[in-house]
Scaffold this motif. Structure first.
Motif: not given
Length: 249
Positions: A13, A18, A27, A29-30, A104, A123, A137, A141
């Motif tokens: 990631v 970000n 991130l 978590k993805l 999230t 994703w 971002t 996430d």
């Protein structure tokens, strides 16, 4: 070994620009469908600024409400701020989302189903497509999850809002409950954390501090003596407070 695995997941990631204060860790978590054991079918993912006001077993039970053999794969609470509506300030351009979007801080991930639909590729394709115009971002996430759900709305199971009462500055969390006793999960999703502005913040803060002061060492010894030779009713009465404490903690 653990450090090597963490570095490996970070590399998956780290290519995503970000701006969120959580940095790369949100991130990650993805990557959970790959990071967690292949035989683990479900997981609940929680931000570190979460306070539970109920038994987490209730939240696990919601997996049983996911419909279809493969349709619903992610459980989330609707976002309680106007962030994804794009009206917080002039020229505010958030990532695409379904309506108000989803937060999230609390996620139910049906890992088995996610692996089956090719979550890793999905994703990534979503992030690559949106980054061409968004460049980075803002909410880590959460932006990518919401862009994915916008394209695949049937895959999300919307949780009741009391499972993630959000206390950031721009939320309307009071609409989520009529009494503070209705709460299940409190989410301090603001850089200000316990100093966030909310009309019930004193109640929330006291609840958090109560949990913070629990001492696990209390469970290393008998709090109440339970007689070895006694009738069943007296044993239940003598041990009940200790049993309650164990369940509550």
């Amino acid at each position: 070994m653990l450090r090597w695995m963490l570095d490996l997941k970070e590399s998956e990631v780290s290519w995503i620009p970000n701006k969120h204060y959580s940095g790369i860790y949100g991130l990650m978590k993805l990557t959970l469908t790959k990071a967690l054991p292949a035989d683990l079918s479900k997981v609940i993912v929680l931000d570190t600024d979460i306070t539970f006001a109920t038994d987490i077993a209730e939240l696990w039970g919601i997996f049983r409400k996911f419909t279809g053999e493969i349709s619903q794969v992610i459980g989330l609470v609707e976002n309680q701020s106007d962030w994804y509506l794009g009206n917080l300030w002039k020229n505010h351009k958030p990532w695409p989302a379904l309506g108000r979007g989803f937060n999230t801080g609390v996620i139910l991930l049906y890992l088995e189903r996610l692996r089956r639909i090719g979550w890793e590729q999905m994703w990534r394709l979503t992030a690559e497509r949106e980054l061409m115009s968004m460049l980075s971002t803002s909410l880590a996430d959460q932006d990518i999850f919401n862009a994915f759900i916008k394209q695949n709305p049937v895959l999300v199971h919307q949780l009741p809002c009391f499972w993630n009462v959000q206390l950031s500055d721009h939320t309307r969390s009071e609409q989520c409950y009529t009494e503070v006793s209705d709460l299940k999960v409190i989410h301090w999703n603001s850089p200000k954390k316990l100093r966030v502005k909310n009309k019930h913040v004193e109640f929330f803060r006291n609840l958090y501090l109560t949990f913070l002061e629990y001492d696990g060492n209390l469970l290393r010894r008998e709090l109440f003596g339970c007689p070895s030779q006694a009738n069943p009713e007296s044993v239940r009465g003598a041990c009940k407070p200790a049993q309650f404490l164990l369940r509550f903690i």
